[in-house]
Write an enzyme that holds these catalytic residues in place. Structure first.
Site, PDB file in Angstrom:
ATOM      1  N   GLU A  11      13.525 -14.401   0.649  1.00  0.00           N
ATOM      2  CA  GLU A  11      13.851 -15.481   1.586  1.00  0.00           C
ATOM      3  C   GLU A  11      12.859 -16.637   1.404  1.00  0.00           C
ATOM      4  OE1 GLU A  11      13.646 -13.731   5.505  1.00  0.00           O
ATOM      5  OE2 GLU A  11      15.245 -12.280   5.068  1.00  0.00           O
ATOM      6  N   ASP A  56       0.831  -1.198   0.000  1.00  0.00           N
ATOM      7  CA  ASP A  56       0.000   0.000   0.000  1.00  0.00           C
ATOM      8  C   ASP A  56       0.868   1.253   0.000  1.00  0.00           C
ATOM      9  OD1 ASP A  56      -2.838   1.107   0.649  1.00  0.00           O
ATOM     10  OD2 ASP A  56      -1.592   2.042   2.182  1.00  0.00           O
TER      11      ASP A  56
HETATM   12  C1  GLC Z   1      -4.090   3.269  -0.537  1.00  0.00           C
HETATM   13  C2  GLC Z   1      -5.379   2.488  -0.458  1.00  0.00           C
HETATM   14  C3  GLC Z   1      -6.460   3.402   0.035  1.00  0.00           C
HETATM   15  C4  GLC Z   1      -6.069   3.898   1.415  1.00  0.00           C
HETATM   16  C5  GLC Z   1      -4.681   4.548   1.398  1.00  0.00           C
HETATM   17  C6  GLC Z   1      -4.146   4.722   2.781  1.00  0.00           C
HETATM   18  O1  GLC Z   1      -4.161   4.297  -1.456  1.00  0.00           O
HETATM   19  O2  GLC Z   1      -5.672   1.917  -1.703  1.00  0.00           O
HETATM   20  O3  GLC Z   1      -7.708   2.765   0.073  1.00  0.00           O
HETATM   21  O4  GLC Z   1      -7.003   4.837   1.855  1.00  0.00           O
HETATM   22  O5  GLC Z   1      -3.740   3.757   0.726  1.00  0.00           O
HETATM   23  O6  GLC Z   1      -3.757   3.492   3.330  1.00  0.00           O
END
Ligand code: GLC
Length: 518
Positions: A242, A201
């Site tokens: 790993e 993310d």
């Molecule tokens: C990414 C995710 C989104 C979230 C953001 C913060 O963009 O796709 O849904 O709000 O990260 O974690």
């Protein structure tokens, strides 16, 4: 060798909205486990789950308060193990959503960090004194416009902390090696448990200017995509390596393709990167062609493309592309079908967001039902499984009150109805997925763009055994498709395509043809 993450699609499940097994109105892991037939019917290579970790849900799971457990709302760690085992039994890999940039403000690390300036965890997050005028330390803004500044003042210790998203999501300080080591252990925890990959993310946020200089007056942003991102990513990749046969796909939310492609370079960073330039394209053949060719030109030959046009943060394909040039709309359903063919037939890994296989539009969310700070509720509406006239208002998603309203036309768009209709979007997507699963040419064949006249995107996929031609008509008028020699129509996205109209494309139609001499 073809890797598992190159062969078939990766299907994104937004667990809150996929299937609810216990009637609380929110989807869960058991609900998902009960619907693995649906995934198998789409021949997916992998399922990617948006976060299922314990969370106060300020950002619906992207605010994680325990990085190594499952939220009771979704089930237990044992449910997740069972899900992984069931998926593996069907040849489906499991990818979890790892959120390394921030935690919840309720995570024990942050509770400790905010408790005092002397706490050993203080420097696990980004704390600074305010500016001389009493305002935040610099001009950085939250990704969410409604949040405003990316800093919140903490009364108790008199300093400000950084949050690239909501104030409930404080940014970890990746300048601190202890943070990096702790996050590496989280990767080891999940991969060691048998998870096949991670979606990373907000990867571009992992490295910021360590001097925290303001963005204004600079020719580049200081709050993301700093040079150090790449060495941090290499560190993550070493941990991933790993474990055999794992994959990392990065959310690299930058609208600058050279910068995105840099995260794929060298063979020691990402396996796949989400290309957000693609998501922001207008419905225009020339724009799509340019974006595809730009990726091919910039990326090293070994870098493998990933293509996606929808996720839980963007208006749905059938809604986004609904309005045509000079008309009031109605193009959404046909274009959603054309996109399915486009993603299946391009060289690269297609990502499919749950509901795209049904051609779902955005749901209408009345003001009193809005829950997301950034307006993303419409694309997160629960999946309609069964006709409400038979299964009740929860449409087979839930027996309770769904946490968000369903799409208006759940009766017609639900899985059960579409599965029974050979001309539905679901039937088309299943057919396309099966074609790809049985075609090494579609999976790994060479790709070459073909000039097919204005408004038509056409490309060849070929290897020693087969030659396929794919074409998408981005216009609202019929368009000729020049084909040399004999061609067999394998699939058209137009269920009403008259027989014999061979080499003409209808409005918003896409086709896949096999060329003679393959
Ligand atoms: C990414 C995710 C989104 C979230 C953001 C913060 O963009 O796709 O849904 O709000 O990260 O974690």
């Amino acid at each position: 060798m073809t890797e598992w993450w190159q062969r078939g699609a990766v299907y994104q499940v937004y667990p809150r909205s996929f299937a609810d097994s216990d009637g609380d109105g929110v989807g869960d892991l058991r609900g998902l486990r009960a619907h693995l037939d649906h995934l198998a019917g789409l021949s997916v290579a992998a399922v990617w789950l948006s976060p299922v970790f314990p969370s106060p849900m300020a950002d619906f799971g992207y605010d994680v308060s325990d990085l190594c457990d499952v939220d009771p709302l979704f089930g237990t760690l044992a449910d997740l193990d069972d899900l992984v085992a069931d998926c593996h039994a069907r040849g489906i890999r499991v990818v979890l959503d790892w959120v390394p940039n921030h935690t919840s403000d309720q995570h024990p690390w942050f509770l400790a960090s905010r408790s005092s300036r002397e706490d050993p965890r203080r420097d696990w997050y980004v704390w600074r004194d305010g500016a001389p005028d009493g305002g935040p330390p610099n001009d950085w803004r939250s990704e969410f416009a409604a949040v405003g500044p990316a800093w919140t003042h903490d009364e108790r210790t008199g300093q400000w902390y950084l949050h690239s998203y909501t104030p409930q999501q404080p940014d970890l300080d990746w300048e601190n090696p202890a943070v990096e080591a702790a996050m590496h252990d989280v990767v080891r925890f999940w991969l060691g448990r048998g998870v096949d990959g991670l979606r990373i993310d907000a990867l571009q946020r992992l490295a910021k200017d360590p001097l925290l200089r303001s963005n204004a007056g600079s020719d580049r942003r200081h709050d993301q995509d700093w040079e150090t991102a790449h060495e941090r990513l290499r560190g993550i990749r070493r941990v991933v390596d790993e474990f055999p046969d794992r994959m990392i796909v990065g959310e690299v939310y930058l609208l600058d393709l050279p910068r995105v492609v840099a995260y794929l370079a060298g063979g020691d960073q990402l396996h796949l990167a989400h290309n957000f330039v693609f998501v922001h394209l207008p419905w225009d053949a020339e724009a799509f062609r340019a974006a595809i060719e730009e990726f091919e030109a910039l990326a090293e030959p070994e870098a493998w493309p990933a293509w996606f046009l929808g996720n839980h943060d963007h208006s749905r394909i059938a809604t986004r592309y609904d309005i045509g040039d000079g008309d009031d709309g109605g193009h959404g359903p046909a274009r959603a079908r054309a996109v399915a063919l486009l993603l299946t037939a391009l060289r690269g890994t297609p990502f499919l967001y749950q509901g795209d296989e049904l051609g779902l539009p955005d749901a209408v969310v009345p003001p009193d039902r809005v829950v997301d700070v950034d307006g993303r509720d419409p694309e997160r509406a629960p999946l309609p499984w069964r006709p409400p006239s038979v299964a009740g208002p929860g449409a087979g998603f839930t027996t309770g009150d769904p946490w968000l309203p369903l799409v208006a036309d759940a009766e017609r768009l639900c899985v059960e109805r579409q599965a029974a209709d050979a001309s539905s979007t679901l039937s088309l997507v299943r057919r396309l997925a099966a074609l790809r699963a049985g075609s090494p040419t579609l999976q790994t064949g060479r790709q070459r763009m073909v000039d097919a006249g204005p408004g038509v995107l056409a490309w060849l996929r070929e290897d020693d055994d087969d030659r396929l031609l794919a074409a998408v008509n981005f216009t609202s008028e019929p368009r000729p498709l020049p084909v040399d020699g004999e061609a067999t129509l394998l699939v058209s996205t137009d269920p009403g395509r008259p027989p014999g109209r061979d080499v003409e494309l209808g409005p918003d139609e896409a086709v896949l043809l096999r060329l003679a001499g393959g």
